[in-house]
Enzyme design. Structure first.
Site, mmCIF file in Angstrom:
data_model
loop_
_atom_site.group_PDB
_atom_site.id
_atom_site.type_symbol
_atom_site.label_atom_id
_atom_site.label_comp_id
_atom_site.label_asym_id
_atom_site.label_seq_id
_atom_site.Cartn_x
_atom_site.Cartn_y
_atom_site.Cartn_z
ATOM 1 N N GLY A 11 65.993 29.918 23.453
ATOM 2 C CA GLY A 11 65.810 28.678 24.190
ATOM 3 C C GLY A 11 64.343 28.322 24.269
ATOM 4 O O GLY A 11 63.552 28.679 23.397
ATOM 5 N N CYS A 12 63.979 27.639 25.325
ATOM 6 C CA CYS A 12 62.599 27.191 25.509
ATOM 7 C C CYS A 12 61.640 28.373 25.434
ATOM 8 O O CYS A 12 61.793 29.349 26.162
ATOM 9 C CB CYS A 12 62.480 26.504 26.865
ATOM 10 S SG CYS A 12 60.804 26.044 27.298
ATOM 11 N N PHE A 13 60.661 28.292 24.547
ATOM 12 C CA PHE A 13 59.749 29.432 24.402
ATOM 13 C C PHE A 13 58.901 29.663 25.638
ATOM 14 O O PHE A 13 58.433 30.768 25.865
ATOM 15 C CB PHE A 13 58.902 29.368 23.138
ATOM 16 C CG PHE A 13 58.201 28.075 22.814
ATOM 17 C CD1 PHE A 13 57.700 27.219 23.773
ATOM 18 C CD2 PHE A 13 58.026 27.732 21.483
ATOM 19 C CE1 PHE A 13 57.045 26.049 23.444
ATOM 20 C CE2 PHE A 13 57.367 26.558 21.128
ATOM 21 C CZ PHE A 13 56.878 25.714 22.117
ATOM 22 N N CYS A 15 59.912 29.991 28.537
ATOM 23 C CA CYS A 15 60.650 30.927 29.387
ATOM 24 C C CYS A 15 60.788 32.318 28.778
ATOM 25 O O CYS A 15 61.253 33.239 29.442
ATOM 26 C CB CYS A 15 62.039 30.367 29.681
ATOM 27 S SG CYS A 15 62.019 28.780 30.524
#
Length: 171
Positions: A11-13, A15
């Site tokens: 997912g979002c890097f 995070c």
């Protein structure tokens, strides 16, 4: 010191950095793009879903202090391995969960770990996280690096669903 690398997409890097960054044996964690067909993509290009890239982190680690197997186990706890088309509020192929392996040894560890997770019955849905050979990794723009340190309030907003999922499934 034996420095190796691991590449994880979850997912979002933004995070995916902090959970690894503070561990003993981690030398560096960088956000970037991998898995696609466009050289040196920009964030804006990756968002168009036309590059084939996914957001990922590349981790440089001292394998004498922390093993690749340990990193894979930590990776699972940061993701929803049953969601192939994104993670939490981030949707699309550029947020797909993938373990990118650098060697046959890493592949064996990742596959064994995925099989063990599937057999654990922790999740009602099948484990769909892919394991793929590593491809060129392109570092993201500097403003994406160490985002959790630069904008902790925004990081907290981005992490909210992920942390709730982690509490529900892993604690």
């Amino acid at each position: 010191m034996a420095i190796e690398t691991a590449i994880f997409a979850g997912g979002c890097f933004w995070c995916m950095v902090q959970p690894f960054d503070s561990l003993d044996g981690i030398e560096k964690v960088r956000s970037g793009y991998t898995g696609g067909h466009v050289e040196n993509p920009t964030y804006e290009q990756v968002l168009t879903h036309t590059t084939g890239h996914t957001e990922a982190v590349k981790i440089w680690f001292d394998s004498e202090k922390i093993s690749y197997r340990e990193l894979v186990e930590i990776y699972w706890e940061q993701t929803d391995p049953t969601d192939a088309m994104g993670q939490f509020q981030d949707r699309g192929d550029n947020y797909r969960p993938v373990i990118f392996v650098n060697s046959p040894e890493q592949r064996e560890i990742a596959e064994e770990s995925r099989a063990a997770l599937a057999a654990s019955n922790r999740f009602d849905e099948p484990i769909v996280t892919k394991i793929e050979d590593a491809k060129p990794f392109y570092e993201a723009e500097e403003y994406h690096q160490d985002f959790y340190k630069k904008d902790p309030e925004r990081e907290a907003l981005e992490m909210a669903q992920r942390l709730q999922f982690k509490a529900d499934k892993w604690n």
